[in-house]
Write a protein that holds these residues in place. Structure first.
Motif, PDB file in Angstrom:
ATOM      1  N   ARG A 194     -98.178  23.218  -6.460  1.00 29.97           N
ATOM      2  CA  ARG A 194     -96.801  23.255  -7.368  1.00 29.97           C
ATOM      3  C   ARG A 194     -96.733  21.642  -7.741  1.00 29.97           C
ATOM      4  O   ARG A 194     -97.488  20.849  -6.788  1.00 29.97           O
ATOM      5  CB  ARG A 194     -96.220  24.673  -6.172  1.00 29.97           C
ATOM      6  CG  ARG A 194     -96.837  25.773  -5.583  1.00 29.97           C
ATOM      7  CD  ARG A 194     -95.471  26.049  -5.113  1.00 29.97           C
ATOM      8  NE  ARG A 194     -95.143  27.040  -5.477  1.00 29.97           N
ATOM      9  CZ  ARG A 194     -94.253  27.438  -5.475  1.00 29.97           C
ATOM     10  NH1 ARG A 194     -93.304  27.443  -4.843  1.00 29.97           N
ATOM     11  NH2 ARG A 194     -93.503  28.554  -6.438  1.00 29.97           N
ATOM     12  N   GLY A 195     -96.031  21.961  -8.985  1.00 28.58           N
ATOM     13  CA  GLY A 195     -95.152  20.550  -9.128  1.00 28.58           C
ATOM     14  C   GLY A 195     -94.305  21.243  -9.456  1.00 28.58           C
ATOM     15  O   GLY A 195     -93.600  21.736  -9.402  1.00 28.58           O
ATOM     16  N   THR A 196     -93.355  20.510 -10.288  1.00 29.94           N
ATOM     17  CA  THR A 196     -91.588  20.396 -10.234  1.00 29.94           C
ATOM     18  C   THR A 196     -91.769  20.989 -11.613  1.00 29.94           C
ATOM     19  O   THR A 196     -92.881  21.374 -12.786  1.00 29.94           O
ATOM     20  CB  THR A 196     -91.118  18.623 -10.503  1.00 29.94           C
ATOM     21  OG1 THR A 196     -89.933  19.575 -10.995  1.00 29.94           O
ATOM     22  CG2 THR A 196     -91.455  18.136 -11.639  1.00 29.94           C
ATOM     23  N   GLY A 197     -90.447  21.832 -12.075  1.00 35.22           N
ATOM     24  CA  GLY A 197     -90.254  22.450 -12.840  1.00 35.22           C
ATOM     25  C   GLY A 197     -89.328  21.746 -14.162  1.00 35.22           C
ATOM     26  O   GLY A 197     -89.017  22.571 -15.424  1.00 35.22           O
ATOM     27  N   LEU A 198     -88.513  21.159 -13.073  1.00 33.96           N
ATOM     28  CA  LEU A 198     -87.534  20.751 -14.258  1.00 33.96           C
ATOM     29  C   LEU A 198     -87.418  18.826 -14.162  1.00 33.96           C
ATOM     30  O   LEU A 198     -88.108  18.105 -13.012  1.00 33.96           O
ATOM     31  CB  LEU A 198     -86.340  20.704 -14.034  1.00 33.96           C
ATOM     32  CG  LEU A 198     -86.051  22.346 -13.115  1.00 33.96           C
ATOM     33  CD1 LEU A 198     -84.399  23.109 -12.245  1.00 33.96           C
ATOM     34  CD2 LEU A 198     -85.462  22.453 -14.440  1.00 33.96           C
ATOM     35  N   LEU A 199     -86.613  18.855 -14.873  1.00 33.89           N
ATOM     36  CA  LEU A 199     -86.364  17.022 -15.419  1.00 33.89           C
ATOM     37  C   LEU A 199     -85.103  16.936 -15.197  1.00 33.89           C
ATOM     38  O   LEU A 199     -84.739  17.292 -16.428  1.00 33.89           O
ATOM     39  CB  LEU A 199     -87.634  16.569 -16.393  1.00 33.89           C
ATOM     40  CG  LEU A 199     -87.616  14.442 -16.421  1.00 33.89           C
ATOM     41  CD1 LEU A 199     -87.346  13.937 -15.651  1.00 33.89           C
ATOM     42  CD2 LEU A 199     -87.765  13.986 -18.066  1.00 33.89           C
ATOM     43  N   LEU A 200     -84.656  16.405 -14.625  1.00 31.46           N
ATOM     44  CA  LEU A 200     -82.740  15.449 -15.014  1.00 31.46           C
ATOM     45  C   LEU A 200     -83.244  14.423 -15.507  1.00 31.46           C
ATOM     46  O   LEU A 200     -83.501  13.212 -14.482  1.00 31.46           O
ATOM     47  CB  LEU A 200     -82.440  15.614 -13.763  1.00 31.46           C
ATOM     48  CG  LEU A 200     -81.083  15.724 -13.692  1.00 31.46           C
ATOM     49  CD1 LEU A 200     -80.475  16.199 -14.092  1.00 31.46           C
ATOM     50  CD2 LEU A 200     -79.997  15.573 -12.145  1.00 31.46           C
ATOM     51  N   THR A 201     -82.050  13.659 -16.491  1.00 32.48           N
ATOM     52  CA  THR A 201     -81.736  12.749 -16.770  1.00 32.48           C
ATOM     53  C   THR A 201     -80.232  11.941 -16.647  1.00 32.48           C
ATOM     54  O   THR A 201     -79.522  13.268 -16.569  1.00 32.48           O
ATOM     55  CB  THR A 201     -82.638  12.267 -18.272  1.00 32.48           C
ATOM     56  OG1 THR A 201     -80.767  12.860 -19.338  1.00 32.48           O
ATOM     57  CG2 THR A 201     -83.678  12.909 -18.599  1.00 32.48           C
ATOM     58  N   SER A 202     -80.045  10.933 -16.736  1.00 32.07           N
ATOM     59  CA  SER A 202     -79.476  10.268 -17.192  1.00 32.07           C
ATOM     60  C   SER A 202     -78.411  10.938 -18.089  1.00 32.07           C
ATOM     61  O   SER A 202     -78.870  10.647 -18.688  1.00 32.07           O
ATOM     62  CB  SER A 202     -79.108   9.222 -16.270  1.00 32.07           C
ATOM     63  OG  SER A 202     -78.961   9.039 -15.425  1.00 32.07           O
ATOM     64  N   PRO A 203     -77.300  10.917 -18.337  1.00 33.09           N
ATOM     65  CA  PRO A 203     -76.274  10.926 -19.592  1.00 33.09           C
ATOM     66  C   PRO A 203     -77.279   9.725 -20.922  1.00 33.09           C
ATOM     67  O   PRO A 203     -77.587   8.649 -20.443  1.00 33.09           O
ATOM     68  CB  PRO A 203     -75.217   9.992 -19.562  1.00 33.09           C
ATOM     69  CG  PRO A 203     -74.799   9.988 -18.580  1.00 33.09           C
ATOM     70  CD  PRO A 203     -76.273  10.746 -17.013  1.00 33.09           C
ATOM     71  N   ILE A 204     -77.639  10.785 -21.693  1.00 31.73           N
ATOM     72  CA  ILE A 204     -78.397  10.199 -23.032  1.00 31.73           C
ATOM     73  C   ILE A 204     -77.388   9.565 -24.478  1.00 31.73           C
ATOM     74  O   ILE A 204     -77.582   8.891 -25.496  1.00 31.73           O
ATOM     75  CB  ILE A 204     -79.562  10.472 -23.733  1.00 31.73           C
ATOM     76  CG1 ILE A 204     -79.114  12.306 -23.968  1.00 31.73           C
ATOM     77  CG2 ILE A 204     -80.281  10.413 -22.706  1.00 31.73           C
ATOM     78  CD1 ILE A 204     -79.830  13.087 -24.625  1.00 31.73           C
ATOM     79  N   GLN A 205     -75.507   9.649 -23.879  1.00 33.79           N
ATOM     80  CA  GLN A 205     -74.661   9.174 -25.229  1.00 33.79           C
ATOM     81  C   GLN A 205     -74.988   7.888 -25.170  1.00 33.79           C
ATOM     82  O   GLN A 205     -75.228   6.820 -23.844  1.00 33.79           O
ATOM     83  CB  GLN A 205     -73.898   9.586 -24.503  1.00 33.79           C
ATOM     84  CG  GLN A 205     -73.726  11.073 -24.460  1.00 33.79           C
ATOM     85  CD  GLN A 205     -72.294  11.298 -23.682  1.00 33.79           C
ATOM     86  OE1 GLN A 205     -72.436  11.592 -22.501  1.00 33.79           O
ATOM     87  NE2 GLN A 205     -71.382  11.416 -23.811  1.00 33.79           N
ATOM     88  N   THR A 206     -74.466   7.116 -26.101  1.00 33.81           N
ATOM     89  CA  THR A 206     -74.552   5.832 -26.261  1.00 33.81           C
ATOM     90  C   THR A 206     -72.921   5.301 -25.703  1.00 33.81           C
ATOM     91  O   THR A 206     -71.650   5.808 -25.096  1.00 33.81           O
ATOM     92  CB  THR A 206     -73.373   4.731 -27.415  1.00 33.81           C
ATOM     93  OG1 THR A 206     -74.922   5.852 -29.029  1.00 33.81           O
ATOM     94  CG2 THR A 206     -73.521   3.807 -27.883  1.00 33.81           C
ATOM     95  N   ASN A 207     -73.695   4.150 -24.310  1.00 29.29           N
ATOM     96  CA  ASN A 207     -72.865   3.457 -23.317  1.00 29.29           C
ATOM     97  C   ASN A 207     -72.164   2.160 -23.915  1.00 29.29           C
ATOM     98  O   ASN A 207     -72.322   1.522 -24.851  1.00 29.29           O
ATOM     99  CB  ASN A 207     -73.608   3.427 -21.411  1.00 29.29           C
ATOM    100  CG  ASN A 207     -74.559   3.055 -22.125  1.00 29.29           C
ATOM    101  OD1 ASN A 207     -74.402   2.077 -22.783  1.00 29.29           O
ATOM    102  ND2 ASN A 207     -75.412   3.441 -21.256  1.00 29.29           N
ATOM    103  N   LYS A 208     -70.896   1.772 -23.139  1.00 32.98           N
ATOM    104  CA  LYS A 208     -70.542   0.887 -23.416  1.00 32.98           C
ATOM    105  C   LYS A 208     -70.528  -0.565 -23.804  1.00 32.98           C
ATOM    106  O   LYS A 208     -70.272  -1.717 -23.734  1.00 32.98           O
ATOM    107  CB  LYS A 208     -68.760   0.653 -22.862  1.00 32.98           C
ATOM    108  CG  LYS A 208     -68.505  -0.023 -21.281  1.00 32.98           C
ATOM    109  CD  LYS A 208     -67.576  -0.102 -20.630  1.00 32.98           C
ATOM    110  CE  LYS A 208     -67.609  -0.985 -19.156  1.00 32.98           C
ATOM    111  NZ  LYS A 208     -66.612  -0.791 -18.913  1.00 32.98           N
TER     112      LYS A 208
END
Length: 129
Positions: free
Chosen positions: A2-16
């Motif tokens: 079994r492996g993972t079925g999900l990848l969670l990323t941090s926000p990909i919005q332009t940051n300051k």
């Protein structure tokens, strides 16, 4: 196997801030607009390719999004003011912002939902935003 079925990323919005070195994860949580792409995680095209590759392996991509505040202008009295480089369409519309002050009573639901927590708080009830 079994492996993972999900990848969670941090926000990909332009940051300051456009820093890429060190462990400055918090910068990803201080967006200046709602565009995709930043100096730490890559461009819109990089993200598209990441999603495409993940989907080849049956992996879903979940993206954390910051929709309730922007990067602030600094510490002290500036923490509830938007950063100098926040998108001017957002920054210059007073109806897009809650009152520039911080929560004083965490048991007061209205304060928690209407005032800031160290960052300039967007009025997400405004449908134009």
């Amino acid at each position: 196997m079994r492996g993972t079925g999900l990848l969670l990323t941090s926000p990909i919005q332009t940051n300051k801030e456009g820093v890429t070195e060190g462990s400055k994860w918090w910068i990803l949580y201080q967006p200046i607009n709602f565009n995709i792409g930043n100096s730490q995680l890559g461009s819109r095209e990089d993200f598209r390719q990441l999603c495409q590759e993940a989907h080849k392996y049956g992996i879903s991509v979940i993206v954390d999004v910051v929709a309730n505040h922007t990067g602030n202008a600094g510490g002290g009295n500036q923490q509830y003011q938007p950063a100098h480089n926040v998108d001017l369409v957002i920054k210059n519309n007073r109806y897009f912002w809650h009152e520039a002050r911080g929560v004083e009573n965490w048991n007061d639901r209205w304060q928690v939902t209407q005032w800031g927590i160290g960052l300039s708080d967007l009025n997400t009830s405004n449908q134009e935003l």
